[in-house]
Scaffold this active site. Structure first.
Site, PDB file in Angstrom:
ATOM      1  N   GLU A  39       0.857  -1.196   0.000  1.00 10.09           N
ATOM      2  CA  GLU A  39       0.000   0.000   0.000  1.00 10.09           C
ATOM      3  C   GLU A  39       0.894   1.247   0.000  1.00 10.09           C
ATOM      4  O   GLU A  39       1.824   1.341   0.785  1.00 10.09           O
ATOM      5  CB  GLU A  39      -0.925  -0.033   1.229  1.00 10.09           C
ATOM      6  CG  GLU A  39      -1.613   1.264   1.584  1.00 10.09           C
ATOM      7  CD  GLU A  39      -2.467   1.874   0.468  1.00 10.09           C
ATOM      8  OE1 GLU A  39      -3.234   1.144  -0.176  1.00 10.09           O
ATOM      9  OE2 GLU A  39      -2.334   3.100   0.241  1.00 10.09           O
ATOM     10  N   ALA A  52     -22.329   2.297   1.820  1.00 13.09           N
ATOM     11  CA  ALA A  52     -23.230   1.197   2.185  1.00 13.09           C
ATOM     12  C   ALA A  52     -22.929  -0.030   1.337  1.00 13.09           C
ATOM     13  O   ALA A  52     -22.488   0.086   0.191  1.00 13.09           O
ATOM     14  CB  ALA A  52     -24.680   1.633   1.978  1.00 13.09           C
ATOM     15  N   ARG A 126     -16.297   4.567   6.129  1.00 10.23           N
ATOM     16  CA  ARG A 126     -15.219   3.948   5.360  1.00 10.23           C
ATOM     17  C   ARG A 126     -13.948   3.773   6.196  1.00 10.23           C
ATOM     18  O   ARG A 126     -13.316   2.720   6.174  1.00 10.23           O
ATOM     19  CB  ARG A 126     -14.930   4.902   4.195  1.00 10.23           C
ATOM     20  CG  ARG A 126     -14.124   4.384   3.084  1.00 10.23           C
ATOM     21  CD  ARG A 126     -13.933   5.514   2.104  1.00 10.23           C
ATOM     22  NE  ARG A 126     -15.052   5.657   1.218  1.00 10.23           N
ATOM     23  CZ  ARG A 126     -15.110   5.080   0.005  1.00 10.23           C
ATOM     24  NH1 ARG A 126     -14.111   4.375  -0.430  1.00 10.23           N
ATOM     25  NH2 ARG A 126     -16.143   5.239  -0.745  1.00 10.23           N
ATOM     26  N   ARG A 207     -20.693  18.242  -1.781  1.00 11.70           N
ATOM     27  CA  ARG A 207     -21.213  17.481  -0.643  1.00 11.70           C
ATOM     28  C   ARG A 207     -21.205  18.352   0.612  1.00 11.70           C
ATOM     29  O   ARG A 207     -20.301  19.173   0.792  1.00 11.70           O
ATOM     30  CB  ARG A 207     -20.320  16.248  -0.444  1.00 11.70           C
ATOM     31  CG  ARG A 207     -20.681  15.420   0.751  1.00 11.70           C
ATOM     32  CD  ARG A 207     -19.811  14.169   0.860  1.00 11.70           C
ATOM     33  NE  ARG A 207     -19.908  13.658   2.214  1.00 11.70           N
ATOM     34  CZ  ARG A 207     -19.004  13.865   3.158  1.00 11.70           C
ATOM     35  NH1 ARG A 207     -17.909  14.535   2.887  1.00 11.70           N
ATOM     36  NH2 ARG A 207     -19.199  13.389   4.369  1.00 11.70           N
ATOM     37  N   TYR A 240     -29.170  11.377   3.073  1.00 17.40           N
ATOM     38  CA  TYR A 240     -29.606  10.370   4.055  1.00 17.40           C
ATOM     39  C   TYR A 240     -29.048  10.774   5.414  1.00 17.40           C
ATOM     40  O   TYR A 240     -28.052  11.513   5.499  1.00 17.40           O
ATOM     41  CB  TYR A 240     -29.143   8.955   3.664  1.00 17.40           C
ATOM     42  CG  TYR A 240     -27.692   8.851   3.272  1.00 17.40           C
ATOM     43  CD1 TYR A 240     -26.712   8.624   4.223  1.00 17.40           C
ATOM     44  CD2 TYR A 240     -27.301   8.987   1.940  1.00 17.40           C
ATOM     45  CE1 TYR A 240     -25.376   8.541   3.865  1.00 17.40           C
ATOM     46  CE2 TYR A 240     -25.968   8.920   1.579  1.00 17.40           C
ATOM     47  CZ  TYR A 240     -25.004   8.677   2.544  1.00 17.40           C
ATOM     48  OH  TYR A 240     -23.684   8.623   2.194  1.00 17.40           O
ATOM     49  N   ASP A 323     -11.904  -1.248  -8.343  1.00 18.32           N
ATOM     50  CA  ASP A 323     -11.907  -0.039  -9.177  1.00 18.32           C
ATOM     51  C   ASP A 323     -10.767  -0.042 -10.196  1.00 18.32           C
ATOM     52  O   ASP A 323     -10.876   0.600 -11.241  1.00 18.32           O
ATOM     53  CB  ASP A 323     -11.782   1.217  -8.299  1.00 18.32           C
ATOM     54  CG  ASP A 323     -13.128   1.668  -7.751  1.00 18.32           C
ATOM     55  OD1 ASP A 323     -14.086   0.868  -7.776  1.00 18.32           O
ATOM     56  OD2 ASP A 323     -13.222   2.825  -7.288  1.00 18.32           O
ATOM     57  N   ALA A 336     -17.962  -0.708  -4.664  1.00 13.86           N
ATOM     58  CA  ALA A 336     -17.241  -1.605  -3.758  1.00 13.86           C
ATOM     59  C   ALA A 336     -17.937  -2.963  -3.689  1.00 13.86           C
ATOM     60  O   ALA A 336     -17.275  -4.000  -3.593  1.00 13.86           O
ATOM     61  CB  ALA A 336     -17.129  -0.979  -2.375  1.00 13.86           C
TER      62      ALA A 336
HETATM   63  P1  FAD Z   1      -9.585   2.110  -3.464  1.00 18.98           P
HETATM   64  O1  FAD Z   1     -10.523   2.179  -2.329  1.00 18.98           O
HETATM   65  O2  FAD Z   1      -9.375   3.330  -4.286  1.00 18.98           O
HETATM   66  O3  FAD Z   1      -8.180   1.602  -2.899  1.00 18.98           O
HETATM   67  C1  FAD Z   1      -7.023   1.594  -3.720  1.00 18.98           C
HETATM   68  C2  FAD Z   1      -5.808   1.562  -2.811  1.00 18.98           C
HETATM   69  O4  FAD Z   1      -4.642   1.413  -3.630  1.00 18.98           O
HETATM   70  C3  FAD Z   1      -5.616   2.856  -2.043  1.00 18.98           C
HETATM   71  O5  FAD Z   1      -5.398   2.555  -0.692  1.00 18.98           O
HETATM   72  C4  FAD Z   1      -4.389   3.500  -2.693  1.00 18.98           C
HETATM   73  O6  FAD Z   1      -3.632   4.268  -1.792  1.00 18.98           O
HETATM   74  C5  FAD Z   1      -3.634   2.285  -3.174  1.00 18.98           C
HETATM   75  N1  FAD Z   1      -2.739   2.550  -4.321  1.00 18.98           N
HETATM   76  C6  FAD Z   1      -3.011   3.284  -5.426  1.00 18.98           C
HETATM   77  N2  FAD Z   1      -1.948   3.293  -6.262  1.00 18.98           N
HETATM   78  C7  FAD Z   1      -0.982   2.537  -5.666  1.00 18.98           C
HETATM   79  C8  FAD Z   1       0.341   2.169  -6.041  1.00 18.98           C
HETATM   80  N3  FAD Z   1       0.902   2.573  -7.213  1.00 18.98           N
HETATM   81  N4  FAD Z   1       1.073   1.375  -5.197  1.00 18.98           N
HETATM   82  C9  FAD Z   1       0.513   0.955  -4.008  1.00 18.98           C
HETATM   83  N5  FAD Z   1      -0.729   1.293  -3.603  1.00 18.98           N
HETATM   84  C10 FAD Z   1      -1.472   2.067  -4.426  1.00 18.98           C
HETATM   85  N6  FAD Z   1     -19.422   1.667  -3.307  1.00 18.98           N
HETATM   86  C11 FAD Z   1     -20.335   0.906  -2.646  1.00 18.98           C
HETATM   87  O7  FAD Z   1     -20.340  -0.327  -2.810  1.00 18.98           O
HETATM   88  N7  FAD Z   1     -21.250   1.484  -1.794  1.00 18.98           N
HETATM   89  C12 FAD Z   1     -21.295   2.832  -1.595  1.00 18.98           C
HETATM   90  O8  FAD Z   1     -22.135   3.309  -0.831  1.00 18.98           O
HETATM   91  C13 FAD Z   1     -20.369   3.649  -2.296  1.00 18.98           C
HETATM   92  N8  FAD Z   1     -20.401   4.989  -2.153  1.00 18.98           N
HETATM   93  C14 FAD Z   1     -19.497   5.745  -2.821  1.00 18.98           C
HETATM   94  C15 FAD Z   1     -19.552   7.125  -2.671  1.00 18.98           C
HETATM   95  C16 FAD Z   1     -18.635   7.923  -3.321  1.00 18.98           C
HETATM   96  C17 FAD Z   1     -18.721   9.398  -3.152  1.00 18.98           C
HETATM   97  C18 FAD Z   1     -17.631   7.321  -4.142  1.00 18.98           C
HETATM   98  C19 FAD Z   1     -16.604   8.153  -4.850  1.00 18.98           C
HETATM   99  C20 FAD Z   1     -17.569   5.955  -4.307  1.00 18.98           C
HETATM  100  C21 FAD Z   1     -18.510   5.155  -3.651  1.00 18.98           C
HETATM  101  N9  FAD Z   1     -18.484   3.770  -3.787  1.00 18.98           N
HETATM  102  C22 FAD Z   1     -19.414   3.008  -3.146  1.00 18.98           C
HETATM  103  C23 FAD Z   1     -17.448   3.110  -4.605  1.00 18.98           C
HETATM  104  C24 FAD Z   1     -16.314   2.601  -3.724  1.00 18.98           C
HETATM  105  O9  FAD Z   1     -15.827   3.656  -2.926  1.00 18.98           O
HETATM  106  C25 FAD Z   1     -15.169   2.030  -4.564  1.00 18.98           C
HETATM  107  O10 FAD Z   1     -15.694   1.159  -5.541  1.00 18.98           O
HETATM  108  C26 FAD Z   1     -14.195   1.268  -3.688  1.00 18.98           C
HETATM  109  O11 FAD Z   1     -13.650   2.108  -2.697  1.00 18.98           O
HETATM  110  C27 FAD Z   1     -13.067   0.690  -4.527  1.00 18.98           C
HETATM  111  O12 FAD Z   1     -12.191   0.023  -3.684  1.00 18.98           O
HETATM  112  P2  FAD Z   1     -10.754  -0.401  -4.209  1.00 18.98           P
HETATM  113  O13 FAD Z   1     -10.120  -1.122  -3.060  1.00 18.98           O
HETATM  114  O14 FAD Z   1     -10.871  -1.079  -5.530  1.00 18.98           O
HETATM  115  O15 FAD Z   1     -10.012   0.973  -4.497  1.00 18.98           O
END
Ligand code: FAD
Length: 450
Positions: A39, A52, A126, A207, A240, A323, A336
């Protein structure tokens, strides 16, 4: 060296310790996989925003490792609805623009409501979820301050990761869970390929947290205390209750026909006045609510992978999930949840790889072949659904922003959109994860004949 029998367990490097990277690690630990999470951040203190999970995604977490569910619940849940007579969760859409009753201009017509069932959604902060999730994983598994720079596939079937601090690490395979700006995705597709980067959705968001008494004065008691999504031409506003009903979390999304000037800077300072202009002429409840937003706000540009989807999620021993694979705008609130489905699929497949290696002499080439086969299956099983979510999220936002909401003769046409929105929501909530797991196992068995 090919042909040499190696009895070492599977070693998987996960890049990115977000919700998906950590959940996947927690799932792989249960399968006795040697896993490391790299990370880039110094720690896991995320912003305290709420999010959620659907009941379905929570069941997927439980199948990977029940401790993930305990971590989710340890921070307490945030109710999205509050009705003493009805324990179910609902999504509600309400007319935010029109004043349909001349005698009562602040009247808002309820347009549609979908029942998500008892505990249909469980909300969490989160940051609290991540902090609890980290505790599920043995400390030595997570390495902080490791920003991935490059990945190299080596002749012996292993993969080498290089970090920006000059250090390196090796593994049998790499899973990129590094989020919307994924470096792993860029390494797979190349820096001159638009699929390596997210693109602007032409929506901006503002927001604010509004104290409950002020929200009630603007919206009335019932609306303030329950989730509502107010739709209208070129914008929508969703809110909400949070913090034990002492505040509401309100987010306004506004269509923007312009290009976003700089994809490195996606949050810029803005004024409440910008938002007041965007919502001028809307129902007085909404304009009153916006007056309670702070004068100075952040404007956040929403990016996703809709324009240029990932053409594949895997290459050899490298794979994308969450993502990094399919970054969605937040209009379904399910990015997520979809990443959790990815993680369950990967855990299922790596369990199969372990079974292959247990029944055949384990050479490093054999490992690489089995892993590549598992990742090919992952791509085949998950890519369409992941990208569908990205597309669907854009689609529902366009339906919320229909210009037809502004034309009384076209309201009926606009309102038919909820048939489609219901179908899309149910496709997310009722995903057949058992079918996904069976499909993944069957496809892997076809590829890897032991
Ligand atoms: P991330 O959470 O982005 O984690 C990626 C990690 O990789 C980070 O910790 C980052 O620091 C690390 N990283 C990046 N590049 C590197 C690198 N080169 N080397 C090492 N580490 C690195 N989804 C839901 O299911 N329910 C919800 O209610 C919801 N609400 C949302 C509201 C908002 C406003 C937004 C923007 C999104 C919402 N989502 C929701 C979507 C959800 O937040 C994302 O889909 C989810 O966080 C993706 O998780 P992830 O682990 O794939 O990526």
């Amino acid at each position: 060296m090919p042909g040499v029998v190696e009895d070492s367990p599977l070693e998987i490097a996960i890049v990115g310790g977000g919700i998906i990277g950590l959940s996947l690690a927690a799932g792989l630990i249960k399968q006795n996989v040697n896993v490391k999470v790299y990370e880039q951040a110094k720690g896991f203190r995320e912003i305290g925003a709420g999010m959620a999970f659907t009941a379905n995604a929570i069941r997927c977490m439980g199948l990977m490792n029940p401790d993930i569910v305990s971590a989710l619940r340890s921070g307490g849940s945030v109710a999205t609805s509050l009705d003493k007579n009805d324990p179910n969760d609902y999504l509600r859409w309400i007319d935010g623009y029109n004043k349909r009753r001349k005698d009562d201009p602040s009247h808002q017509t309820m347009l549609f409501k979908i029942d998500a069932g008892y505990k249909g959604f469980e909300g969490t902060r989160r940051d609290q979820f991540l902090e609890a999730l980290v505790k599920v994983i043995p400390e030595e598994i997570v390495e902080l301050k490791k920003r991935l720079d490059t990945i190299e596939e080596k002749a012996n079937g292993r993969v080498q990761l290089k970090f920006t601090d000059g250090t390196t690490a090796e593994a049998d395979a790499v899973i990129g869970c590094d989020g919307i700006k994924s470096r792993v995705r860029e390494l797979l597709f190349g820096s001159d390929n638009p699929a390596s980067f997210p693109h602007y959705t032409h929506k901006v968001a503002y927001r604010a947290l509004v104290p409950m008494d002020k929200a009630i004065s603007a919206l009335g008691e019932y609306k303030a205390r329950n989730q509502h999504n107010h739709v209208g031409p070129n914008a929508h506003l969703i809110h909400y209750p949070v913090a034990n009903q002492t505040m509401i979390n309100a987010t306004a999304f506004v269509s923007d026909p312009n290009e976003w000037p700089d994809d490195k800077v996606t949050v810029v300072p803005a004024l409440r006045k910008d938002l007041e202009d965007a919502f001028a002429g809307w129902n007085p409840c909404l304009t009153a609510l916006i007056r309670h937003f702070p004068e100075k706000l952040d404007k956040w540009a929403v990016f996703d992978t809709w324009d240029y989807p990932a053409p594949f999620f895997n290459k050899g021993s490298v794979c994308l999930a969450g993502d990094a694979a399919h970054a969605s705008s937040p209009h379904h609130g399910a990015g997520a949840c979809c990443g959790i489905e990815d993680a369950l699929c990967l855990v299922t497949l790596l369990q199969q790889v372990n079974a292959t290696l247990a029944t055949t002499p384990t050479t490093k080439t054999k490992k690489a072949e089995a892993l590549a086969a598992a990742f090919e299956v992952f791509d085949a099983v998950r890519r369409t659904r992941g990208q569908w979510l990205v597309n669907s999220s854009r689609r529902v936002c366009d339906l919320y922003h229909q210009p037809e909401w502004g034309h009384p003769q076209k309201w009926t046409k606009a309102e038919t959109c909820f048939e489609e929105i219901r179908d899309r929501s149910l496709k997310i909530w009722h995903f057949d994860y058992d079918g996904m797991m069976r499909d993944a196992v069957a496809r892997y068995a076809e590829k890897v004949v032991v």
